[in-house]
Enzyme design. Structure first.
Site, PDB file in Angstrom:
ATOM      1  N   HIS A   1     -10.184  33.294  94.724  1.00 45.45           N
ATOM      2  CA  HIS A   1      -9.547  32.291  93.849  1.00 45.45           C
ATOM      3  C   HIS A   1     -10.625  31.560  93.075  1.00 45.45           C
ATOM      4  CE1 HIS A   1     -10.183  30.653  97.890  1.00 45.45           C
ATOM      5  NE2 HIS A   1     -10.447  29.497  97.309  1.00 45.45           N
TER       6      HIS A   1
ATOM      7  N   HIS B   1     -11.443  28.298  91.086  1.00 40.80           N
ATOM      8  CA  HIS B   1     -11.010  26.921  90.842  1.00 40.80           C
ATOM      9  C   HIS B   1     -11.284  26.559  89.384  1.00 40.80           C
ATOM     10  CE1 HIS B   1     -10.825  25.472  95.182  1.00 40.80           C
ATOM     11  NE2 HIS B   1     -11.615  26.534  95.336  1.00 40.80           N
TER      12      HIS B   1
HETATM   13  P1  5GP Z   1     -11.391  27.129  99.013  1.00 40.64           P
HETATM   14  O1  5GP Z   1     -11.682  25.950  99.904  1.00 40.64           O
HETATM   15  O2  5GP Z   1     -11.099  28.372  99.810  1.00 40.64           O
HETATM   16  O3  5GP Z   1     -12.392  27.345  97.914  1.00 40.64           O
HETATM   17  O4  5GP Z   1     -10.058  26.739  98.211  1.00 40.64           O
HETATM   18  C1  5GP Z   1      -8.789  26.833  98.769  1.00 40.64           C
HETATM   19  C2  5GP Z   1      -7.928  25.875  98.017  1.00 40.64           C
HETATM   20  O5  5GP Z   1      -6.574  26.185  98.298  1.00 40.64           O
HETATM   21  C3  5GP Z   1      -8.140  24.407  98.426  1.00 40.64           C
HETATM   22  O6  5GP Z   1      -8.571  23.661  97.282  1.00 40.64           O
HETATM   23  C4  5GP Z   1      -6.782  23.979  98.934  1.00 40.64           C
HETATM   24  O7  5GP Z   1      -6.448  22.653  98.576  1.00 40.64           O
HETATM   25  C5  5GP Z   1      -5.844  24.999  98.319  1.00 40.64           C
HETATM   26  N1  5GP Z   1      -4.654  25.260  99.100  1.00 40.64           N
HETATM   27  C6  5GP Z   1      -4.583  25.422 100.452  1.00 40.64           C
HETATM   28  N2  5GP Z   1      -3.320  25.666 100.832  1.00 40.64           N
HETATM   29  C7  5GP Z   1      -2.575  25.661  99.680  1.00 40.64           C
HETATM   30  C8  5GP Z   1      -1.178  25.873  99.421  1.00 40.64           C
HETATM   31  O8  5GP Z   1      -0.368  26.124 100.311  1.00 40.64           O
HETATM   32  N3  5GP Z   1      -0.780  25.797  98.122  1.00 40.64           N
HETATM   33  C9  5GP Z   1      -1.661  25.521  97.094  1.00 40.64           C
HETATM   34  N4  5GP Z   1      -1.148  25.449  95.856  1.00 40.64           N
HETATM   35  N5  5GP Z   1      -2.983  25.334  97.313  1.00 40.64           N
HETATM   36  C10 5GP Z   1      -3.421  25.408  98.580  1.00 40.64           C
END
Ligand code: 5GP
Ligand code: ZN
Length: 113
Positions: free
Chosen positions: A99, A101
């Protein structure tokens, strides 16, 4: 992947606020936004991180970035936004489906935390 949260969002099985879609990508608002615009752009297909996606599917890897730029522009920030690819738990990756951001709408300091 059955137990992958973002595969669930892509499939429509998990609710999310979708803001942009392309043939190979889906973009939706982060559930815990860190900026006025905080959108995640994901490939429709499951890959655990950006490097695996780039190796397996370069076209989708590129589309992730162009989709992110389209999202930033649609949100009113065509020239000033940050793209982040947390890779690995030590760097803050918590969801193991690639993903990108997209953060915008406030001053973004450097270096990031
Ligand atoms: P990472 O920390 O892996 O770079 O980013 C994961 C992102 O997914 C986090 O910013 C978190 O807030 C988001 N996230 C986690 N669970 C969910 C969800 O159920 N729905 C959405 N829309 N975002 C989520
Ligand atoms: Zn997945």
């Amino acid at each position: 992947m059955d137990d992958c949260l973002f595969c669930g969002i892509v499939a429509g099985a998990v609710p999310a606020e979708l803001v942009h879609e392309t043939e190979r990508t889906v973009a939706f608002r982060d559930i815990d936004p860190q900026a006025p615009t905080h959108v995640l752009v994901v490939p429709r297909d499951h890959h655990v991180n950006a490097v695996e996606l780039a190796a397996a599917d370069p076209a989708t890897s590129a589309e992730l970035v162009t989709a992110a730029a389209a999202v930033a522009a649609a949100e009113g920030h065509p020239d000033d936004y940050r793209l982040v690819l947390n890779t690995g738990p030590g760097a803050g990756q918590t969801v193991f489906h690639t993903h990108l951001h997209v953060l915008a709408g406030r001053p973004l300091t450097w270096p990031p935390g």
